[in-house]
Design a protein around this motif. Structure first.
Motif: not given
Length: 129
Positions: A38, A87, A99-101, A119, A121-122
């Motif tokens: 990230f 996340t 992915v993760h936010y 902030c 997204t990964t």
């Protein structure tokens, strides 16, 4: 040759005596199997921003999960901040993977004490095996 493996088993099908289980591996030969990179820039506060980059903590693949993360920002205006959090759940991608936010606020630092919002997204998950 023995290779240490960690993980957990989930009952996949309770339909009679021929049910099955799924093994979710969390480490292989001592290395985590699933992390995400990230990076990004914080909000502008007190006339400056910070860049950050890192890798999440490992989590199992194939099940809904979140990752812990922690990193230190770049040094700008004579100080840096810590970014730390968890996340959101996995967001599937159309071509496979996920992915993760993530979002949050940095620690309070600086000659004029302040925080920055961040902030993003990964990246796609990285299989570290």
């Amino acid at each position: 040759m023995e290779i240490p493996v960690t993980g957990f088993i989930v009952n996949h099908d309770d339909a009679g005596p021929n049910h099955s289980h799924i093994l979710y591996i969390t480490s292989w030969d001592g290395r985590p199997t699933h992390v995400h990179e990230f990076s990004g820039d914080t909000s502008v506060e007190v006339g400056h921003f910070h860049h950050y980059a890192g890798k999440t903590e490992p989590a199992p693949s194939g099940v809904q999960h979140c990752h812990d993360f922690c990193t230190i920002t770049s040094v700008n205006s004579g100080h840096k901040h810590t970014i730390k959090g968890k996340t959101g759940p996995a967001i599937p991608l159309s071509g496979g993977g996920h992915v993760h936010y993530f979002e949050g606020f940095t620690t309070v630092d600086g000659s004029i004490p302040h925080v920055h919002f961040y902030c993003g997204t990964t990246g796609r998950g990285i299989d570290t095996r």
